[in-house]
Write a protein that holds these residues in place. Sequence first.
Motif, PDB file in Angstrom:
ATOM      1  N   LEU A  66       0.852  -1.183   0.000  1.00 26.48           N
ATOM      2  CA  LEU A  66       0.000   0.000   0.000  1.00 26.48           C
ATOM      3  C   LEU A  66       0.888   1.234   0.000  1.00 26.48           C
ATOM      4  O   LEU A  66       1.747   1.387   0.867  1.00 26.48           O
ATOM      5  CB  LEU A  66      -0.907  -0.001   1.238  1.00 26.48           C
ATOM      6  CG  LEU A  66      -1.847   1.188   1.405  1.00 26.48           C
ATOM      7  CD1 LEU A  66      -2.905   1.194   0.299  1.00 26.48           C
ATOM      8  CD2 LEU A  66      -2.504   1.144   2.771  1.00 26.48           C
ATOM      9  N   GLU A  67       0.698   2.099  -1.000  1.00 24.57           N
ATOM     10  CA  GLU A  67       1.464   3.345  -1.108  1.00 24.57           C
ATOM     11  C   GLU A  67       0.721   4.458  -0.365  1.00 24.57           C
ATOM     12  O   GLU A  67      -0.506   4.453  -0.305  1.00 24.57           O
ATOM     13  CB  GLU A  67       1.619   3.748  -2.580  1.00 24.57           C
ATOM     14  CG  GLU A  67       2.279   2.710  -3.451  1.00 24.57           C
ATOM     15  CD  GLU A  67       3.789   2.686  -3.308  1.00 24.57           C
ATOM     16  OE1 GLU A  67       4.365   3.682  -2.820  1.00 24.57           O
ATOM     17  OE2 GLU A  67       4.385   1.672  -3.684  1.00 24.57           O
ATOM     18  N   ASP A  68       1.460   5.431   0.167  1.00 24.52           N
ATOM     19  CA  ASP A  68       0.845   6.515   0.940  1.00 24.52           C
ATOM     20  C   ASP A  68      -0.188   7.299   0.137  1.00 24.52           C
ATOM     21  O   ASP A  68      -1.244   7.644   0.642  1.00 24.52           O
ATOM     22  CB  ASP A  68       1.898   7.454   1.516  1.00 24.52           C
ATOM     23  CG  ASP A  68       2.787   8.095   0.457  1.00 24.52           C
ATOM     24  OD1 ASP A  68       2.707   7.719  -0.736  1.00 24.52           O
ATOM     25  OD2 ASP A  68       3.574   8.979   0.821  1.00 24.52           O
ATOM     26  N   HIS A  69       0.065   7.555  -1.121  1.00 26.99           N
ATOM     27  CA  HIS A  69      -0.866   8.352  -1.931  1.00 26.99           C
ATOM     28  C   HIS A  69      -2.191   7.625  -2.193  1.00 26.99           C
ATOM     29  O   HIS A  69      -3.169   8.233  -2.597  1.00 26.99           O
ATOM     30  CB  HIS A  69      -0.221   8.782  -3.253  1.00 26.99           C
ATOM     31  CG  HIS A  69       0.118   7.639  -4.161  1.00 26.99           C
ATOM     32  ND1 HIS A  69       1.318   6.978  -4.088  1.00 26.99           N
ATOM     33  CD2 HIS A  69      -0.598   7.034  -5.135  1.00 26.99           C
ATOM     34  CE1 HIS A  69       1.334   6.013  -4.992  1.00 26.99           C
ATOM     35  NE2 HIS A  69       0.186   6.017  -5.640  1.00 26.99           N
ATOM     36  N   GLU A  70      -2.231   6.314  -1.931  1.00 28.04           N
ATOM     37  CA  GLU A  70      -3.465   5.559  -2.139  1.00 28.04           C
ATOM     38  C   GLU A  70      -4.479   5.768  -1.019  1.00 28.04           C
ATOM     39  O   GLU A  70      -5.654   5.466  -1.191  1.00 28.04           O
ATOM     40  CB  GLU A  70      -3.145   4.062  -2.284  1.00 28.04           C
ATOM     41  CG  GLU A  70      -2.343   3.769  -3.540  1.00 28.04           C
ATOM     42  CD  GLU A  70      -1.887   2.337  -3.644  1.00 28.04           C
ATOM     43  OE1 GLU A  70      -2.105   1.739  -4.716  1.00 28.04           O
ATOM     44  OE2 GLU A  70      -1.326   1.809  -2.660  1.00 28.04           O
ATOM     45  N   ILE A  71      -4.039   6.302   0.117  1.00 22.14           N
ATOM     46  CA  ILE A  71      -4.971   6.589   1.203  1.00 22.14           C
ATOM     47  C   ILE A  71      -5.056   8.080   1.515  1.00 22.14           C
ATOM     48  O   ILE A  71      -5.910   8.496   2.272  1.00 22.14           O
ATOM     49  CB  ILE A  71      -4.634   5.803   2.495  1.00 22.14           C
ATOM     50  CG1 ILE A  71      -3.234   6.123   2.998  1.00 22.14           C
ATOM     51  CG2 ILE A  71      -4.835   4.332   2.286  1.00 22.14           C
ATOM     52  CD1 ILE A  71      -2.927   5.524   4.353  1.00 22.14           C
ATOM     53  N   GLY A  72      -4.198   8.896   0.926  1.00 19.39           N
ATOM     54  CA  GLY A  72      -4.234  10.340   1.140  1.00 19.39           C
ATOM     55  C   GLY A  72      -2.935  10.835   1.742  1.00 19.39           C
ATOM     56  O   GLY A  72      -2.342  10.175   2.587  1.00 19.39           O
ATOM     57  N   ILE A  73      -2.508  11.994   1.292  1.00 15.66           N
ATOM     58  CA  ILE A  73      -1.256  12.578   1.773  1.00 15.66           C
ATOM     59  C   ILE A  73      -1.564  13.468   2.979  1.00 15.66           C
ATOM     60  O   ILE A  73      -1.711  14.680   2.850  1.00 15.66           O
ATOM     61  CB  ILE A  73      -0.549  13.387   0.656  1.00 15.66           C
ATOM     62  CG1 ILE A  73      -0.423  12.558  -0.613  1.00 15.66           C
ATOM     63  CG2 ILE A  73       0.798  13.887   1.125  1.00 15.66           C
ATOM     64  CD1 ILE A  73       0.502  11.371  -0.527  1.00 15.66           C
ATOM     65  N   PHE A  74      -1.721  12.847   4.127  1.00 11.18           N
ATOM     66  CA  PHE A  74      -2.023  13.542   5.372  1.00 11.18           C
ATOM     67  C   PHE A  74      -1.076  13.041   6.456  1.00 11.18           C
ATOM     68  O   PHE A  74      -0.593  11.913   6.369  1.00 11.18           O
ATOM     69  CB  PHE A  74      -3.456  13.241   5.828  1.00 11.18           C
ATOM     70  CG  PHE A  74      -4.521  13.640   4.854  1.00 11.18           C
ATOM     71  CD1 PHE A  74      -4.814  14.974   4.631  1.00 11.18           C
ATOM     72  CD2 PHE A  74      -5.244  12.681   4.158  1.00 11.18           C
ATOM     73  CE1 PHE A  74      -5.803  15.343   3.726  1.00 11.18           C
ATOM     74  CE2 PHE A  74      -6.235  13.044   3.264  1.00 11.18           C
ATOM     75  CZ  PHE A  74      -6.510  14.382   3.047  1.00 11.18           C
ATOM     76  N   PRO A  75      -0.851  13.850   7.494  1.00 13.84           N
ATOM     77  CA  PRO A  75      -0.165  13.279   8.662  1.00 13.84           C
ATOM     78  C   PRO A  75      -1.021  12.125   9.183  1.00 13.84           C
ATOM     79  O   PRO A  75      -2.250  12.215   9.176  1.00 13.84           O
ATOM     80  CB  PRO A  75      -0.137  14.425   9.671  1.00 13.84           C
ATOM     81  CG  PRO A  75      -0.475  15.664   8.917  1.00 13.84           C
ATOM     82  CD  PRO A  75      -1.236  15.238   7.699  1.00 13.84           C
ATOM     83  N   ALA A  76      -0.372  11.046   9.614  1.00 18.86           N
ATOM     84  CA  ALA A  76      -1.136   9.863  10.002  1.00 18.86           C
ATOM     85  C   ALA A  76      -0.472   9.140  11.168  1.00 18.86           C
ATOM     86  O   ALA A  76       0.751   9.188  11.333  1.00 18.86           O
ATOM     87  CB  ALA A  76      -1.257   8.903   8.824  1.00 18.86           C
ATOM     88  N   VAL A  77      -1.309   8.477  11.955  1.00 17.16           N
ATOM     89  CA  VAL A  77      -0.841   7.535  12.961  1.00 17.16           C
ATOM     90  C   VAL A  77      -1.457   6.193  12.591  1.00 17.16           C
ATOM     91  O   VAL A  77      -2.668   6.092  12.389  1.00 17.16           O
ATOM     92  CB  VAL A  77      -1.266   7.940  14.391  1.00 17.16           C
ATOM     93  CG1 VAL A  77      -0.828   6.885  15.394  1.00 17.16           C
ATOM     94  CG2 VAL A  77      -0.688   9.295  14.767  1.00 17.16           C
ATOM     95  N   HIS A  78      -0.603   5.188  12.453  1.00 14.37           N
ATOM     96  CA  HIS A  78      -1.035   3.850  12.086  1.00 14.37           C
ATOM     97  C   HIS A  78      -0.839   2.924  13.284  1.00 14.37           C
ATOM     98  O   HIS A  78       0.254   2.881  13.858  1.00 14.37           O
ATOM     99  CB  HIS A  78      -0.232   3.322  10.894  1.00 14.37           C
ATOM    100  CG  HIS A  78      -0.324   4.168   9.675  1.00 14.37           C
ATOM    101  ND1 HIS A  78      -1.413   4.138   8.830  1.00 14.37           N
ATOM    102  CD2 HIS A  78       0.533   5.085   9.157  1.00 14.37           C
ATOM    103  CE1 HIS A  78      -1.217   4.988   7.837  1.00 14.37           C
ATOM    104  NE2 HIS A  78      -0.047   5.579   8.015  1.00 14.37           N
TER     105      HIS A  78
END
Length: 143
Positions: A66-78
């Motif tokens: 899964l690439e970051d741009h596939e879920i949105g370019i936002f700050p994230a906590v996974h």
Amino acid sequence: MALHLPCVGSVMQGKGENLRLADKPRILRRGESLRSRQYRGVLVRVIYEGDSFEILRTEMESQSVLEDHEIGIFPAVHFIVEGSPAFLIGSQSGDDLMPGDSIHVPADENYRISNIASSRSVILSILFKSAAQEQAQEYKCVK
């Protein structure tokens, strides 16, 4: 150990209404997910979407990416719920995470999540949309 998230204030916004953390508990939405997408062994479900953040549940089959741009370019906590996916951040080698681990990724970092394990991985993610919008506003002002 507590996780401090400065992006989440005492007021959350969602579907045109403000939700105060001190309010009584109530059901905001029932149902499986707001929207979901499955491709190449990855199922991404949006389980909550507000003006300032989204919560995603991602299920990754073995050998999926899964690439970051596939879920949105936002700050994230996974947050890792199941499995041991690898996070490849920038040019760094991947860190294998385990259930209970979490990782914060700023919006300006490119990353890839790879499930190289033989079993599936499940990740719960919080995307901070308001932080990305504030950064975009700051960028416009500096320009």
